[in-house]
Design a protein around this motif. Structure first.
Motif, PDB file in Angstrom:
ATOM      1  N   ASP A 184      -4.475   7.264   0.267  1.00  0.00           N
ATOM      2  CA  ASP A 184      -3.687   6.039   0.130  1.00  0.00           C
ATOM      3  C   ASP A 184      -4.518   4.994  -0.603  1.00  0.00           C
ATOM      4  OD1 ASP A 184      -1.732   7.280   1.577  1.00  0.00           O
ATOM      5  OD2 ASP A 184      -2.140   6.220   3.451  1.00  0.00           O
ATOM      6  N   GLU A 185      -3.847   3.968  -1.094  1.00  0.00           N
ATOM      7  CA  GLU A 185      -4.539   2.913  -1.822  1.00  0.00           C
ATOM      8  C   GLU A 185      -3.711   1.631  -1.789  1.00  0.00           C
ATOM      9  OE1 GLU A 185      -4.895   3.933  -5.942  1.00  0.00           O
ATOM     10  OE2 GLU A 185      -2.739   4.140  -6.226  1.00  0.00           O
ATOM     11  N   VAL A 186      -4.321   0.556  -2.222  1.00  0.00           N
ATOM     12  CA  VAL A 186      -3.599  -0.707  -2.387  1.00  0.00           C
ATOM     13  C   VAL A 186      -2.825  -0.631  -3.693  1.00  0.00           C
ATOM     14  CG1 VAL A 186      -3.823  -3.192  -2.743  1.00  0.00           C
ATOM     15  CG2 VAL A 186      -5.279  -2.042  -1.066  1.00  0.00           C
ATOM     16  N   TRP A 187      -1.510  -0.735  -3.603  1.00  0.00           N
ATOM     17  CA  TRP A 187      -0.671  -0.735  -4.797  1.00  0.00           C
ATOM     18  C   TRP A 187      -0.629  -2.115  -5.453  1.00  0.00           C
ATOM     19  CZ3 TRP A 187       4.392   2.206  -3.016  1.00  0.00           C
ATOM     20  CH2 TRP A 187       4.110   3.581  -2.954  1.00  0.00           C
ATOM     21  N   THR A 240       0.837  -1.190   0.000  1.00  0.00           N
ATOM     22  CA  THR A 240       0.000   0.000   0.000  1.00  0.00           C
ATOM     23  C   THR A 240       0.872   1.240   0.000  1.00  0.00           C
ATOM     24  OG1 THR A 240      -0.117   0.267   2.406  1.00  0.00           O
ATOM     25  CG2 THR A 240      -1.682  -1.268   1.402  1.00  0.00           C
ATOM     26  N   GLY A 241       0.266   2.389  -0.344  1.00  0.00           N
ATOM     27  CA  GLY A 241       1.008   3.640  -0.340  1.00  0.00           C
ATOM     28  C   GLY A 241       0.132   4.772  -0.832  1.00  0.00           C
ATOM     29  N   ARG A 242       0.732   5.932  -1.060  1.00  0.00           N
ATOM     30  CA  ARG A 242       0.007   7.093  -1.548  1.00  0.00           C
ATOM     31  C   ARG A 242      -0.557   6.814  -2.939  1.00  0.00           C
ATOM     32  NH1 ARG A 242      -0.176   8.662   2.986  1.00  0.00           N
ATOM     33  NH2 ARG A 242       0.808  10.511   3.863  1.00  0.00           N
ATOM     34  N   SER A 243      -1.781   7.277  -3.159  1.00  0.00           N
ATOM     35  CA  SER A 243      -2.402   7.113  -4.466  1.00  0.00           C
ATOM     36  C   SER A 243      -1.648   7.895  -5.528  1.00  0.00           C
ATOM     37  CB  SER A 243      -3.855   7.595  -4.414  1.00  0.00           C
ATOM     38  OG  SER A 243      -4.402   7.675  -5.702  1.00  0.00           O
ATOM     39  N   LYS A 244      -1.443   7.291  -6.675  1.00  0.00           N
ATOM     40  CA  LYS A 244      -0.762   7.955  -7.780  1.00  0.00           C
ATOM     41  C   LYS A 244      -1.586   9.107  -8.335  1.00  0.00           C
ATOM     42  CE  LYS A 244       2.599   4.790  -7.946  1.00  0.00           C
ATOM     43  NZ  LYS A 244       2.110   3.838  -6.926  1.00  0.00           N
TER      44      LYS A 244
END
Length: 269
Positions: A177-180, A136-140
């Motif tokens: 954030d989102e699931v990468w 997971t991380g910051r949304s692109k």
């Protein structure tokens, strides 16, 4: 009484006339609160536990709340006493390394090993992915704030035909954030214009939802103002979100049927 300081709340059945009495199916569930409700949400909506009960609760059930963000979690010995668990949203990052987050990750791995039903919402969606081996991380594409139209995959569309779930599911979103990357063997169940993993499932016991099916627009507007006051979002994001808030209505009833169907074991994958 609904209590968010730790405790149980029984959703009592309404007694039918004697001639119409029928057995009420009871269940025991736990909500793991990953954020503290504001004074406004507590006063107007009764706190986040009550908000989730309005979405998920049914007659005869008992719900227990644990303040996961304050390091409160069920003991391993207590896990088997629950039929399902709900992981809420949070203002923290699911990819963070705060101790309570690491403890939650470890706890979710135990729930998976026991094949317990787990429903994750927003942060809950992301932390489930992390615990199961995803990233997971910051949304692109930046913040997603407002009502977003989610598009279910063919898998879930076919599955939910009996529940009369539409092919487009508007839901309230509030996340950056989102699931990468999904965990191995997980399946995407829905996407949107901004987010590739709006829903996912892992086996038949874990499901994550990026949006907030439990929110209404009043809570959304309150969160926008609260985050704006704390400089957590830019004024431009807030203005755009408020300006578009009446363009689309969240389908809260469809999400209720979907979430209850999953958590109560009414869906067959």
């Amino acid at each position: 009484m609904v209590e968010e300081e730790g405790g149980e709340v029984a959703v009592a059945p309404t007694a039918p006339p004697a001639a119409e009495k029928k057995e009420v199916v009871r269940g025991r569930f736990a909500v793991l609160l990953c954020a503290d409700a504001s004074k406004y949400v507590k006063k107007v909506h009764g706190g986040y536990l009550k908000v989730f009960l309005e979405l998920l609760g049914e007659e005869g059930e008992t719900w227990h709340v644990y303040r996961a963000a304050h390091s409160e979690l069920p003991s391993v010995a207590d896990i088997d006493g629950y039929d399902g668990f709900v992981i809420t949203g949070s203002c923290n990052d699911a990819h963070g390394d705060d101790q309570w987050i690491m403890d939650l990750v470890a706890f979710l791995k135990v729930l998976d090993s026991k094949k317990k039903k787990v429903l994750g919402v927003c942060f809950g969606n992301q932390i489930l992915s992390r615990a199961l081996g995803g990233k997971t991380g910051r949304s692109k594409k930046g913040w997603d704030i407002g009502v977003t139209c989610v598009h279910p995959s063919q898998t879930i569309t076919d599955l939910l035909s009996s529940l009369n779930i539409p092919s487009h599911l508007p839901v309230i979103e509030f996340h950056q954030d989102e699931v990468w990357q999904l965990p191995p063997h997980a399946e995407v169940l829905a996407c949107s214009e901004k987010t590739g993993v709006e829903m996912f499932r892992y086996g038949d016991h874990i499901m994550g939802i990026q949006g907030h099916p439990e929110y209404d627009k009043d809570i959304l507007l309150h969160l926008i103002d609260r985050c704006l006051q704390r400089n957590l979002i830019e004024t431009s994001h807030a203005e755009v979100a408020k300006g578009r808030i009446n363009e689309l209505e969240p389908n809260r009833e469809a999400w209720r049927r979907l979430c209850q169907g999953f958590l109560k074991g009414k869906l067959s994958w």
